[in-house]
Design a protein around this motif. Structure first.
Motif, PDB file in Angstrom:
ATOM      1  N   ALA A 166       0.845  -0.678  -0.096  1.00  0.00           N
ATOM      2  CA  ALA A 166      -0.226   0.203   0.362  1.00  0.00           C
ATOM      3  C   ALA A 166       1.561   1.482  -0.055  1.00  0.00           C
ATOM      4  CB  ALA A 166      -0.835  -0.223   1.318  1.00  0.00           C
ATOM      5  N   TYR A 167       2.099   1.294   1.133  1.00  0.00           N
ATOM      6  CA  TYR A 167       2.645   2.197   1.108  1.00  0.00           C
ATOM      7  C   TYR A 167       3.267   2.807  -0.113  1.00  0.00           C
ATOM      8  CZ  TYR A 167       2.977   1.800   5.900  1.00  0.00           C
ATOM      9  OH  TYR A 167       1.934   2.246   6.861  1.00  0.00           O
ATOM     10  N   VAL A 168       3.639   1.535  -0.941  1.00  0.00           N
ATOM     11  CA  VAL A 168       4.686   1.672  -2.354  1.00  0.00           C
ATOM     12  C   VAL A 168       3.628   1.897  -3.401  1.00  0.00           C
ATOM     13  CG1 VAL A 168       5.507   0.187  -4.275  1.00  0.00           C
ATOM     14  CG2 VAL A 168       6.195  -0.146  -1.755  1.00  0.00           C
ATOM     15  N   ASP A 169       2.604   1.195  -3.204  1.00  0.00           N
ATOM     16  CA  ASP A 169       1.446   1.822  -4.840  1.00  0.00           C
ATOM     17  C   ASP A 169       1.108   4.070  -4.074  1.00  0.00           C
ATOM     18  OD1 ASP A 169      -0.962   1.401  -7.036  1.00  0.00           O
ATOM     19  OD2 ASP A 169      -2.189   0.862  -5.118  1.00  0.00           O
ATOM     20  N   LEU A 170       0.926   3.716  -2.985  1.00  0.00           N
ATOM     21  CA  LEU A 170       0.466   4.724  -2.266  1.00  0.00           C
ATOM     22  C   LEU A 170       1.363   6.153  -4.026  1.00  0.00           C
ATOM     23  CD1 LEU A 170      -1.311   5.057   0.513  1.00  0.00           C
ATOM     24  CD2 LEU A 170      -2.227   6.343  -1.436  1.00  0.00           C
ATOM     25  N   SER A 171       2.875   5.823  -2.607  1.00  0.00           N
ATOM     26  CA  SER A 171       3.908   6.789  -2.916  1.00  0.00           C
ATOM     27  C   SER A 171       4.082   6.717  -4.607  1.00  0.00           C
ATOM     28  CB  SER A 171       4.877   6.509  -2.841  1.00  0.00           C
ATOM     29  OG  SER A 171       5.114   6.117  -1.267  1.00  0.00           O
ATOM     30  N   LEU A 172       3.777   5.993  -5.430  1.00  0.00           N
ATOM     31  CA  LEU A 172       4.499   5.790  -6.997  1.00  0.00           C
ATOM     32  C   LEU A 172       3.748   7.281  -7.475  1.00  0.00           C
ATOM     33  CD1 LEU A 172       3.611   2.472  -8.243  1.00  0.00           C
ATOM     34  CD2 LEU A 172       5.719   3.613  -8.171  1.00  0.00           C
ATOM     35  N   GLY A 173       2.132   7.822  -7.107  1.00  0.00           N
ATOM     36  CA  GLY A 173       1.738   8.905  -7.734  1.00  0.00           C
ATOM     37  C   GLY A 173       2.443  10.284  -7.477  1.00  0.00           C
ATOM     38  N   MET A 174       3.104   9.590  -6.301  1.00  0.00           N
ATOM     39  CA  MET A 174       4.723  11.322  -6.501  1.00  0.00           C
ATOM     40  C   MET A 174       5.308  10.904  -6.537  1.00  0.00           C
ATOM     41  SD  MET A 174       3.907  11.678  -2.135  1.00  0.00           S
ATOM     42  CE  MET A 174       3.292  10.230  -1.323  1.00  0.00           C
ATOM     43  N   MET A 175       6.418  10.291  -7.460  1.00  0.00           N
ATOM     44  CA  MET A 175       7.494  10.109  -7.841  1.00  0.00           C
ATOM     45  C   MET A 175       7.723  10.032  -9.495  1.00  0.00           C
ATOM     46  SD  MET A 175       8.140   6.765  -5.108  1.00  0.00           S
ATOM     47  CE  MET A 175      10.106   7.063  -5.325  1.00  0.00           C
ATOM     48  N   ARG A 176       9.428  10.123  -9.441  1.00  0.00           N
ATOM     49  CA  ARG A 176       9.262  11.140 -10.929  1.00  0.00           C
ATOM     50  C   ARG A 176       9.907   9.517 -11.870  1.00  0.00           C
ATOM     51  NH1 ARG A 176      14.277  10.448 -11.833  1.00  0.00           N
ATOM     52  NH2 ARG A 176      16.217  10.601 -10.245  1.00  0.00           N
ATOM     53  N   ARG A 177       9.318   9.312 -13.112  1.00  0.00           N
ATOM     54  CA  ARG A 177       9.609   8.764 -13.502  1.00  0.00           C
ATOM     55  C   ARG A 177      11.850   8.519 -13.259  1.00  0.00           C
ATOM     56  NH1 ARG A 177       7.991   6.606 -19.136  1.00  0.00           N
ATOM     57  NH2 ARG A 177       9.757   5.399 -20.098  1.00  0.00           N
ATOM     58  N   GLY A 178      12.080   7.153 -13.042  1.00  0.00           N
ATOM     59  CA  GLY A 178      13.458   6.797 -12.948  1.00  0.00           C
ATOM     60  C   GLY A 178      13.796   7.354 -11.541  1.00  0.00           C
TER      61      GLY A 178
ATOM     62  N   ASP B 158       3.557  -3.188 -13.850  1.00  0.00           N
ATOM     63  CA  ASP B 158       4.469  -3.051 -15.211  1.00  0.00           C
ATOM     64  C   ASP B 158       5.176  -1.242 -14.505  1.00  0.00           C
ATOM     65  OD1 ASP B 158       4.677  -5.084 -16.697  1.00  0.00           O
ATOM     66  OD2 ASP B 158       3.254  -4.344 -17.636  1.00  0.00           O
ATOM     67  N   ARG B 159       4.450  -0.468 -13.940  1.00  0.00           N
ATOM     68  CA  ARG B 159       5.621   0.600 -13.331  1.00  0.00           C
ATOM     69  C   ARG B 159       6.717   0.654 -12.797  1.00  0.00           C
ATOM     70  NH1 ARG B 159       0.175   3.091  -9.628  1.00  0.00           N
ATOM     71  NH2 ARG B 159       0.598   0.931  -8.943  1.00  0.00           N
ATOM     72  N   LEU B 160       7.095  -0.671 -12.145  1.00  0.00           N
ATOM     73  CA  LEU B 160       8.356  -0.563 -11.669  1.00  0.00           C
ATOM     74  C   LEU B 160       8.913  -2.761 -12.036  1.00  0.00           C
ATOM     75  CD1 LEU B 160       6.547  -0.699  -7.713  1.00  0.00           C
ATOM     76  CD2 LEU B 160       8.263   0.584  -8.788  1.00  0.00           C
ATOM     77  N   ASP B 161      10.132  -2.237 -12.230  1.00  0.00           N
ATOM     78  CA  ASP B 161      11.348  -2.889 -12.096  1.00  0.00           C
ATOM     79  C   ASP B 161      12.460  -3.444 -11.321  1.00  0.00           C
ATOM     80  OD1 ASP B 161      12.262  -5.214 -13.686  1.00  0.00           O
ATOM     81  OD2 ASP B 161      13.660  -3.655 -14.838  1.00  0.00           O
TER      82      ASP B 161
END
Ligand SMILES: C[S@@+](CC[C@H](N)C(=O)[O-])C[C@H]1O[C@@H](n2cnc3c(N)ncnc32)[C@H](O)[C@@H]1O
Length: 240
Positions: free
Chosen positions: A165-177, A215-218
């Motif tokens: 949940a923390y990673v999923d929520l945070s993805l909305g405010m992280m830059r590409r890379g 697919d947003r994460l590797d």
């Protein structure tokens, strides 16, 4: 037999290697940043105030600092502050680095703020008191409204049940890379079992499986041994 470790507990050999390498690569180096005395101060005041001994190890802290530098991170988000030990390492990644660290315990946050101030990073670190699931949506909104910059680096080290949940929520405010690091994912090898009945292991398994399907994460998991026993980090890069 000293060379074997069937119980997956910490061994003197792992601890000795951590001490030997950290002493040469940081603790005895005059130019070391953060200063070894500020790190020691954070650990000893945390212990004196009764905090549990669950901060990252010195070598893991330095690994986090170097990862943040490799990512050229300027805005770092941490979930799980405790006494601010890992926060001090992250803040030391550069003079223009800012850290937001979320901590549910008012007591932990107060100790962390004092330790961070002692390390002379108070101006660049904001310890926010609250549950991660409550604070993160507020930060997402602030980033969405342009009142806060996107994050370049996320370190998750709080309640393991909410890892994904923390990673999923945070993805909305992280830059590409941007880089994501999650601590304590191997849990003495329990990660590979689906029958532990341990909600923390289940939280980590959900994280690994969710990152694998997203697919947003590797990502990758690196197992570690050392003075904090047998565990590991998940590292991932934000693709979009
Ligand atoms: C393992 S410790 C963090 C250690 C710290 N990152 C370090 O290495 O120095 C976990 C911290 O997460 C905090 N925590 C637990 N549940 C939380 C939640 N729901 N939201 C925010 N923080 C939480 C705990 O109070 C504790 O201080």
């Amino acid at each position: 037999m000293a060379e074997q470790n069937d119980t997956n507990e910490r061994t003197d050999r792992w601890t000795a290697v951590d001490h030997y390498t950290f002493n040469h690569l940081h603790a005895n180096k005059p130019s070391a940043t953060p200063s070894p005395s500020s790190l020691q101060h954070a650990l000893s005041t945390s212990q004196a105030r009764g905090l549990p001994d669950i901060a990252v190890s010195p070598s893991q802290g330095k690994f986090l600092k170097l990862q943040a530098q490799i990512a050229r991170a300027k805005n770092i988000l941490e979930i799980g502050t405790l006494g601010g030990y890992s926060t001090i390492w992250l803040a030391s990644a550069g003079p223009d680095v800012s850290v937001v660290s979320i901590e549910v315990s008012e007591k932990h946050a107060e100790i962390a703020r004092a330790n961070i101030a002692h390390a002379e990073y108070a101006e660049r670190v904001d310890v926010v008191v609250g549950a991660g699931l409550d604070v993160l949506p507020r930060l997402v909104e602030e980033v969405g409204m342009g009142r806060r910059e996107r994050f370049d680096f996320l370190f998750v080290d709080a309640d393991k049940e909410n890892n994904w949940a923390y990673v999923d929520l945070s993805l909305g405010m992280m830059r590409r890379g941007a880089v994501v690091v999650v601590d304590n994912v191997v849990r003495k090898g329990q990660l590979a079992r689906d029958d532990t009945g341990d909600s923390r292991v289940e939280g980590v398994r959900k994280l690994i499986e969710s990152v694998g399907m997203d697919d947003r994460l590797d990502g990758v998991v690196l197992q570690t041994v050392g003075e904090k026993s047998y565990d590991g980090f998940l590292m991932a890069i934000v693709n979009s």
